[in-house]
Motif scaffolding. Structure first.
Motif, PDB file in Angstrom:
ATOM      1  N   THR A 362     -17.382 -22.200 -39.919  1.00 11.98           N
ATOM      2  CA  THR A 362     -17.900 -21.724 -38.622  1.00 11.98           C
ATOM      3  C   THR A 362     -17.454 -22.748 -37.561  1.00 11.98           C
ATOM      4  OG1 THR A 362     -19.975 -22.959 -38.346  1.00 11.98           O
ATOM      5  CG2 THR A 362     -20.028 -21.102 -39.899  1.00 11.98           C
ATOM      6  N   PRO A 363     -17.573 -22.412 -36.269  1.00 10.75           N
ATOM      7  CA  PRO A 363     -17.156 -23.399 -35.249  1.00 10.75           C
ATOM      8  C   PRO A 363     -18.196 -24.493 -35.003  1.00 10.75           C
ATOM      9  CG  PRO A 363     -17.748 -21.310 -34.199  1.00 10.75           C
ATOM     10  CD  PRO A 363     -17.907 -21.098 -35.672  1.00 10.75           C
ATOM     11  N   LEU A 364     -19.344 -24.443 -35.696  1.00 11.06           N
ATOM     12  CA  LEU A 364     -20.432 -25.367 -35.355  1.00 11.06           C
ATOM     13  C   LEU A 364     -20.052 -26.835 -35.534  1.00 11.06           C
ATOM     14  CD1 LEU A 364     -23.472 -23.414 -36.862  1.00 11.06           C
ATOM     15  CD2 LEU A 364     -22.824 -23.608 -34.451  1.00 11.06           C
ATOM     16  N   ALA A 365     -19.443 -27.156 -36.673  1.00  4.49           N
ATOM     17  CA  ALA A 365     -19.103 -28.564 -36.941  1.00  4.49           C
ATOM     18  C   ALA A 365     -18.044 -29.051 -35.939  1.00  4.49           C
ATOM     19  CB  ALA A 365     -18.611 -28.717 -38.376  1.00  4.49           C
ATOM     20  N   PHE A 366     -17.087 -28.182 -35.623  1.00  5.82           N
ATOM     21  CA  PHE A 366     -16.054 -28.517 -34.625  1.00  5.82           C
ATOM     22  C   PHE A 366     -16.720 -28.867 -33.297  1.00  5.82           C
ATOM     23  CE2 PHE A 366     -13.283 -27.322 -31.139  1.00  5.82           C
ATOM     24  CZ  PHE A 366     -12.032 -27.797 -31.505  1.00  5.82           C
ATOM     25  N   TRP A 367     -17.645 -28.008 -32.882  1.00  5.47           N
ATOM     26  CA  TRP A 367     -18.316 -28.251 -31.596  1.00  5.47           C
ATOM     27  C   TRP A 367     -19.199 -29.494 -31.659  1.00  5.47           C
ATOM     28  CZ3 TRP A 367     -19.252 -22.365 -31.061  1.00  5.47           C
ATOM     29  CH2 TRP A 367     -18.327 -21.814 -30.176  1.00  5.47           C
ATOM     30  N   TRP A 368     -19.839 -29.699 -32.806  1.00  8.68           N
ATOM     31  CA  TRP A 368     -20.711 -30.873 -32.938  1.00  8.68           C
ATOM     32  C   TRP A 368     -19.913 -32.141 -32.631  1.00  8.68           C
ATOM     33  CZ3 TRP A 368     -25.588 -31.903 -32.765  1.00  8.68           C
ATOM     34  CH2 TRP A 368     -26.081 -33.107 -33.263  1.00  8.68           C
ATOM     35  N   ALA A 369     -18.694 -32.210 -33.178  1.00 12.94           N
ATOM     36  CA  ALA A 369     -17.855 -33.393 -32.939  1.00 12.94           C
ATOM     37  C   ALA A 369     -17.261 -33.365 -31.525  1.00 12.94           C
ATOM     38  CB  ALA A 369     -16.733 -33.451 -33.971  1.00 12.94           C
ATOM     39  N   HIS A 370     -16.718 -32.233 -31.130  1.00 19.60           N
ATOM     40  CA  HIS A 370     -15.962 -32.196 -29.877  1.00 19.60           C
ATOM     41  C   HIS A 370     -16.837 -32.153 -28.641  1.00 19.60           C
ATOM     42  CE1 HIS A 370     -12.696 -31.308 -32.662  1.00 19.60           C
ATOM     43  NE2 HIS A 370     -11.890 -31.726 -31.708  1.00 19.60           N
ATOM     44  N   GLU A 371     -18.039 -31.670 -28.746  1.00 22.03           N
ATOM     45  CA  GLU A 371     -18.892 -31.556 -27.557  1.00 22.03           C
ATOM     46  C   GLU A 371     -19.910 -32.693 -27.450  1.00 22.03           C
ATOM     47  OE1 GLU A 371     -17.939 -29.766 -25.311  1.00 22.03           O
ATOM     48  OE2 GLU A 371     -16.825 -28.121 -26.233  1.00 22.03           O
ATOM     49  N   ARG A 372     -19.864 -33.657 -28.350  1.00 21.68           N
ATOM     50  CA  ARG A 372     -20.776 -34.803 -28.205  1.00 21.68           C
ATOM     51  C   ARG A 372     -20.499 -35.547 -26.888  1.00 21.68           C
ATOM     52  NH1 ARG A 372     -23.595 -37.966 -26.805  1.00 21.68           N
ATOM     53  NH2 ARG A 372     -24.913 -39.471 -27.896  1.00 21.68           N
ATOM     54  N   GLY A 373     -19.241 -35.504 -26.508  1.00 20.79           N
ATOM     55  CA  GLY A 373     -18.834 -36.179 -25.271  1.00 20.79           C
ATOM     56  C   GLY A 373     -19.516 -35.610 -24.027  1.00 20.79           C
ATOM     57  N   ALA A 374     -20.087 -34.411 -24.149  1.00 20.75           N
ATOM     58  CA  ALA A 374     -20.715 -33.786 -22.973  1.00 20.75           C
ATOM     59  C   ALA A 374     -21.781 -34.688 -22.357  1.00 20.75           C
ATOM     60  CB  ALA A 374     -21.339 -32.442 -23.369  1.00 20.75           C
ATOM     61  N   ARG A 375     -22.423 -35.493 -23.178  1.00 22.19           N
ATOM     62  CA  ARG A 375     -23.481 -36.364 -22.642  1.00 22.19           C
ATOM     63  C   ARG A 375     -22.912 -37.673 -22.098  1.00 22.19           C
ATOM     64  NH1 ARG A 375     -27.758 -37.442 -26.727  1.00 22.19           N
ATOM     65  NH2 ARG A 375     -28.525 -38.631 -24.953  1.00 22.19           N
ATOM     66  N   ILE A 376     -21.567 -37.798 -22.135  1.00 22.63           N
ATOM     67  CA  ILE A 376     -20.934 -39.045 -21.670  1.00 22.63           C
ATOM     68  C   ILE A 376     -20.006 -38.809 -20.476  1.00 22.63           C
ATOM     69  CG2 ILE A 376     -19.356 -40.913 -22.351  1.00 22.63           C
ATOM     70  CD1 ILE A 376     -20.590 -40.676 -25.179  1.00 22.63           C
TER      71      ILE A 376
END
Ligand SMILES: Cc1cc2nc3c(=O)[nH]c(=O)nc-3n(C[C@H](O)[C@H](O)[C@H](O)COP(=O)(O)OP(=O)(O)OC[C@H]3O[C@@H](n4cnc5c(N)ncnc54)[C@H](O)[C@@H]3O)c2cc1C
Length: 401
Positions: A362-376
């Protein structure tokens, strides 16, 4: 304000959803398995088909070659595109190019528009934005080591940058550099200068390894060294000392685009979570969704996504009516709120899917890694907390320090 989507948005959203179902979703497993670069030939073909929809670079006014959507209209579209990790890229409205298009439209000279903006809008080239430096806190945008000094009718740039998204393969960089270190107003020390990446002295040191991945092309974050790079004085964007102001302007609509993209991510994660909760049986006839804990995750996620969307649409509405400066508090609040909502919803979705949520099925793990930067990026959470709280407290008599 009226929160319902403007009339022209519904058919556009339907068209984009259909397009992504046909063109983007089938490419996603390969994106997760093989990475962005391996997918480039197929992505380029899909981009050509996206162009034919008439929604290419949708936020860019028609006079510059885009579909001319307003900020609020594009916000709705951005949510739809955000449902796929390649949605924005396929329609040529991905960061950082979108931000560079905006500042070139607003501050570029006719020559700069012809040379840099038009091919960028047409999707013939990509660009990057070099502001953050390893040696200086990016959270303090008026404190930079990179300099640009005038010499013989040229700017000479020296400095060290990193996290330049998409620098790999970019045709030009927008560089934030100090042009007047002695300016009394520290907000007037830096300027923005356009630097073609084939300029001698522009060095792409390499792509950073981020969350276990170096990536490539647009899907990368570059380390860049300016080593006496010389460009004509005419490459100055806006006026001298306007770097900070332009950066703030760039981030206003940019945060709205990002926030709505994250809401698209949330919606897709939410769907995966609900589908799994409704169908995964813990024991015969007892789906996961019968458990109160999971029900709570679902109800809280629904409430948070809904609230986040209304907040972003309100901020977009205010930016359209009163400008980025007047809406700066709303912009800080959405950046902070939606990035956190995104992380919570993704976390709950992964938890609901259990081991499956950790796989690349699923795309969840991809987003978990790639979207962590959203808070930075675009201001870390704490920077926005600080800005909003200080402004509020000044209203209660706290002195500016
Ligand atoms: C995925 C990604 C893409 C990016 N793309 C680009 C790009 O294209 N171009 C570009 O120029 N930059 C880019 N950046 C860089 C980004 O803008 C910076 O990382 C960000 O501004 C933070 O700066 P810093 O990393 O130097 O952290 P620092 O400024 O050193 O801050 C570190 C931490 O200190 C804390 N902090 C900071 N200020 C305060 C405060 N006032 N109160 C309390 N705590 C505080 C925060 O928790 C922060 O995370 C990108 C970053 C990421 C992760």
């Amino acid at each position: 304000m009226d929160f319902s989507p403007p009339p022209k948005v519904e058919p556009i959203r339907a068209l984009v959803r259909e397009f992504l179902a046909k063109e983007a979703l089938p490419l996603e497993p390969a994106l997760r398995r093989e990475g962005f670069v391996a997918l480039l030939p197929r992505l380029r073909r899909a981009r050509e088909r996206a162009r034919e929809t008439g929604l290419w670079a949708a936020f860019v006014p028609a006079e510059h070659g885009g579909a001319g959507l307003s900020l609020v209209e594009f916000a709705h579209l951005s949510e739809e595109l955000g449902r796929s990790p390649i949605g924005h890229y396929l329609f040529n409205c991905q960061a950082p190019d979108v931000g560079n298009m905006e500042i070139l439209m607003r501050h570029g000279t006719d020559e700069q528009k012809e040379r840099f903006l038009r091919p960028l809008v047409r999707g013939e080239i990509r660009s990057c934005f070099t502001m953050t430096e390893p040696e200086f806190a990016g959270s303090n945008p008026v404190w930079l080591g990179t300099t640009a000094r005038k010499e013989g009718g040229e700017w000479v740039l020296n400095g060290h940058k990193w996290f330049a998204t998409g620098a790999d393969g970019a045709a030009f960089a927008v560089c934030m550099a100090v042009t007047d270190p002695d300016a009394g107003d520290r907000h007037r020390r830096a300027s923005m200068i356009v630097v073609p990446t084939d300029t001698p002295g522009f060095v792409l040191v390499g792509n950073l390894s981020v969350m276990g991945e170096r990536g490539g092309d647009w899907a990368s974050h570059g380390e860049v060294s300016y080593q006496g790079a010389r460009v004509p004085l005419a490459n100055l964007l806006g006026g001298e000392g306007m770097g900070f102001l332009i950066a703030q302007e760039r981030l206003g609509p940019g945060r709205i685009h990002h926030c709505m993209r994250w809401i698209g991510v949330c919606e897709r994660a939410f769907e995966l979570m609900c589908r799994h909760a409704a169908t995964r049986e813990l024991s015969p006839g007892k789906p996961l969704g019968t458990r109160q804990m999971v029900q709570q995750w679902i109800a809280e996620s629904r409430a948070e996504i809904h609230a986040a969307r209304l907040m972003v649409l309100h901020a977009a509405w205010k930016v359209e009516r009163e400008g980025t400066y007047a809406a700066r508090e709303e912009i800080s609040l959405i950046k902070l709120t939606v990035a956190r909502t995104l992380q919570r919803v993704l976390d709950r979705a992964i938890q609901t899917l259990g081991g499956l949520g950790m796989t690349d099925d699923t795309p969840l793990a991809f987003w978990w890694a790639h979207e962590r930067g959203a808070r930075i990026y675009d201001g870390a959470d704490e920077v926005h907390v600080d800005a909003v709280a200080r402004r509020i407290l000044r209203g209660y008599g706290m002195e500016r320090r």
